[in-house]
Design a protein around this motif. Structure first.
Motif, PDB file in Angstrom:
ATOM      1  N   PRO A   1       0.735  -1.095   0.055  1.00  0.00           N
ATOM      2  CA  PRO A   1      -0.235   0.072  -0.019  1.00  0.00           C
ATOM      3  C   PRO A   1       0.728   1.250  -0.042  1.00  0.00           C
ATOM      4  N   PRO A   2       1.972   1.327   0.823  1.00  0.00           N
ATOM      5  CA  PRO A   2       2.504   2.588   0.699  1.00  0.00           C
ATOM      6  C   PRO A   2       3.025   2.779  -0.593  1.00  0.00           C
ATOM      7  N   ASP A   3       3.072   4.134  -1.278  1.00  0.00           N
ATOM      8  CA  ASP A   3       3.263   4.464  -2.457  1.00  0.00           C
ATOM      9  C   ASP A   3       3.764   5.789  -2.957  1.00  0.00           C
ATOM     10  N   PRO A   4       5.123   5.993  -2.568  1.00  0.00           N
ATOM     11  CA  PRO A   4       5.877   7.142  -2.548  1.00  0.00           C
ATOM     12  C   PRO A   4       5.948   7.682  -3.948  1.00  0.00           C
ATOM     13  N   SER A   5       6.074   9.077  -4.237  1.00  0.00           N
ATOM     14  CA  SER A   5       6.088   9.752  -5.545  1.00  0.00           C
ATOM     15  C   SER A   5       7.204   8.987  -6.311  1.00  0.00           C
ATOM     16  N   SER A   6       8.169   8.710  -5.701  1.00  0.00           N
ATOM     17  CA  SER A   6       9.513   8.067  -6.359  1.00  0.00           C
ATOM     18  C   SER A   6       9.328   6.633  -6.691  1.00  0.00           C
ATOM     19  N   GLY A   7       8.197   6.029  -6.699  1.00  0.00           N
ATOM     20  CA  GLY A   7       7.983   4.592  -6.766  1.00  0.00           C
ATOM     21  C   GLY A   7       8.260   4.135  -8.232  1.00  0.00           C
ATOM     22  N   GLY A   8       8.345   4.826  -9.139  1.00  0.00           N
ATOM     23  CA  GLY A   8       8.773   4.529 -10.469  1.00  0.00           C
ATOM     24  C   GLY A   8      10.206   3.981 -10.509  1.00  0.00           C
ATOM     25  N   TRP A   9      11.073   4.631  -9.968  1.00  0.00           N
ATOM     26  CA  TRP A   9      12.474   4.293  -9.960  1.00  0.00           C
ATOM     27  C   TRP A   9      13.137   3.949  -8.635  1.00  0.00           C
ATOM     28  N   ALA A  10      12.388   4.226  -7.344  1.00  0.00           N
ATOM     29  CA  ALA A  10      12.995   3.902  -6.198  1.00  0.00           C
ATOM     30  C   ALA A  10      13.444   2.555  -5.893  1.00  0.00           C
ATOM     31  N   THR A  11      14.439   2.095  -5.388  1.00  0.00           N
ATOM     32  CA  THR A  11      14.461   0.638  -4.980  1.00  0.00           C
ATOM     33  C   THR A  11      13.919   0.338  -3.569  1.00  0.00           C
ATOM     34  N   VAL A  12      13.805  -0.845  -3.198  1.00  0.00           N
ATOM     35  CA  VAL A  12      13.166  -1.211  -1.924  1.00  0.00           C
ATOM     36  C   VAL A  12      14.135  -0.989  -0.882  1.00  0.00           C
TER      37      VAL A  12
END
Length: 562
Positions: free
Chosen positions: A121-132
């Motif tokens: 569920p958490p969905d930061p704006s950088s999710g398209g490129w951020a690594t876990v």
């Protein structure tokens, strides 16, 4: 100083072009590392860490490089984790869990989980490129934190490599499980037994530092601000609640060890959504509005301040909704549920409650309209980075205050910016009391850097006065490390140092991050006359990454071969 060569099979470069390519991340800093390492696999990473400990060489772990506070740049060896061959991404749909390598991106995790009707569920704006790994490092959040919390609550375990090179797994509930001996069913596995024993030793050693004494517990309860989100300092309050060392690693920004894998708890994808657009008459309305949205179970409540609306008013998303840029602010509210009736009733009831505060409510945004606005909100930083004439700088970009005081905080930021002559753009997570502020520096103006320093100081004072923290979800990095003592006091800072020393006694991991000196944060910038010079093509390539949000790009592509 050129470091000795570590005994790894992967790449290790100290040439000027490789160092230049890793001198910047997102955020305001440019710092040349002494070298760049790209281990081939986990064993290679262990060799690198043992070499660093033996030579007292600092390591800066790095994923996509999209962190904004300077935790991904430094004067040591940058460790690019993206070359590691082990990239587990396994979904267990029955248990609703995922196992990922640290270099897997959030986008990859979301895509794999969605095929089973699941999501994180958490969905930061950088999710398209951020690594876990980066998401864990900062305890990242995003719009849906309002209902689902930060990533901390969804991390079940992490694999961590310590400064000794030991590879351990820290799991939920492990303190009870590992406080004495290894479980009998694992006794035949020498590797697991050794790792398990090391976990117990680490826990016992940490306990001996006195963090759990009655006096320390009382101190932590008294000094930790009462905010909905907090990525400032080490999470001693969460550790005391859970007893899990895992909670100290989450949000530690690579200062305690290098995370190489994680196990995640997943949730079912919602089947229905509804949305509201609330238009504010006055900033003060946020004080009553945001707690009401929390109480109504909104999954997200995103603030687009007037400063942001004026910039994006000519975009298709803004024009389609009739936004003029003259609004005091707009709050986008989302509800999720299992039936259309459920979410529509929530939206209708909330709109009636909002009207009581004088806030105008617009019901029944279509899914397309909502998605367009959320996309607009998530692309805020690249949009601002690409604006001509000014440079977008993340100097005061993550303050979090008690939600009922958000209106006061936004007003204080606007006032300070006006007095300092700095244009700012404000947007963020209204329901959590967490807003992002981009300072739009006019580099042609004499004293622009002193104006930013003054703004930084003014906003820090406002955060202290309002009972907030300077970071809700992005971490401290080197940007905010110097103000932690003002937030927590000297005694809690002593506990923070004990946390660092218990995990990393030689201090090789990300020195200066979180526990850095209280010196000037507005220096070693990527802009201005004092910026470290870089090759022109690399500088341009880094700028293009910043303007496009292209953080997935391999920085060694910029450097080229030796």
């Amino acid at each position: 100083m050129t470091p000795s060569t570590p005994p790894i099979r992967g790449l290790f470069r100290t040439d000027p072009r490789a160092r230049a390519a890793y001198a910047e991340g997102a955020g305001i800093y440019r710092i040349l590392p002494i070298g760049v390492a790209r281990p081939e696999d986990i064993d290679d990473l262990v060799r690198l860490i043992r070499w660093a400990t033996g030579t007292q060489t600092s390591l800066i772990p790095r994923g996509a490089g999209s962190g904004m506070t300077g935790g991904n740049v430094g004067e040591g060896v940058v460790v690019d984790l993206n070359g590691i061959a082990e990239r587990p991404l396994e979904i267990d749909p029955v248990r609703r869990t995922a196992r990922t390598g640290a270099q897997v991106t959030l986008a990859e995790l979301h895509s794999a989980a969605a095929t089973h009707g699941l999501r994180l569920p958490p969905d930061p704006s950088s999710g398209g490129w951020a690594t876990v790994g980066g998401v864990i490092a900062t305890n990242a959040s995003g719009p849906r934190t309002l209902k689902y919390g930060s990533v901390r609550g969804w991390v079940e375990s992490v694999e961590l490599i310590l400064a000794s090179g030991e590879r351990i797994e820290l799991s939920r509930g492990e303190k009870m499980r590992w406080s004495s001996t290894v479980r009998a069913e694992e006794a035949s596995n020498e590797v697991i037994r050794t790792a398990s024993a090391r976990r117990a030793e680490l826990q016992a050693g940490f306990d001996a530092l006195g963090v759990e004494t009655i006096a320390a517990r009382d101190l932590i309860r008294a000094r930790f601000p009462k905010v909905r989100k907090n990525s400032t300092g080490y999470a001693l309050d969460q550790y005391l609640a859970s007893g899990d060392l895992l909670d100290l690693v989450i949000g530690s920004e690579g200062t305690l060890g290098i995370v190489t894998a994680a196990t995640w708890r997943l949730d079912a994808l919602p089947t229905h959504r509804s949305a509201l657009r609330l238009t504010l008459r006055h900033l003060e309305d946020l004080g009553a509005l945001t707690p009401m949205l929390v109480a109504q179970g909104a999954s997200a409540a995103e603030l687009l301040d007037q400063t942001f609306l004026q910039i994006v008013r000519d975009t298709p998303a803004a024009r389609s909704l009739g936004l003029t840029g003259d609004e005091e602010g707009v709050v986008l509210v989302e509800f999720e549920g299992s039936t259309s009736k459920e979410v529509n009733e929530l939206a209708t009831r909330t709109s009636h409650l909002a009207l009581r505060t004088g806030t105008a409510a617009h019901l029944a945004l279509t899914t397309a309209e909502l998605d367009a606005l959320i996309k607009l909100r998530k692309s805020a930083s690249p949009i601002l980075a690409a604006l001509p004439g000014r440079r977008s700088l993340q100097v005061i970009e993550d303050g979090c205050v008690p939600a009922e005081r958000l209106g006061e905080y936004v007003a204080a930021v606007r006032r300070a910016a006006g007095e300092r002559g700095v244009k700012v753009v404000i947007f963020g997570h209204a329901g959590d009391g967490n807003v992002h502020v981009n300072s739009m520096a006019d580099l042609s103006r004499p004293g622009w850097d002193d104006a930013l320093r003054g703004l930084y100081g003014d906003v820090t004072e406002a955060i202290l006065r309002l009972g907030g923290v300077p970071s809700g979800e992005h971490g401290d990095g080197r940007l905010r490390a110097g103000v932690l003592e003002r937030i927590y006091g000297a005694d809690v800072m002593t506990l923070f140092r004990r946390v660092k020393e218990s995990f990393d006694p030689t201090g090789i991991f990300n020195p200066g991050i979180k526990l850095g000196p209280a010196d000037d944060p507005i220096r070693r910038l990527k802009i201005g006359p004092d910026a470290t010079p870089l090759p022109a093509d690399i500088e341009q390539g880094l700028r293009e990454i910043e303007m496009s949000g292209g953080y997935a790009r391999d920085r060694l592509d910029l450097a080229g071969p030796i």
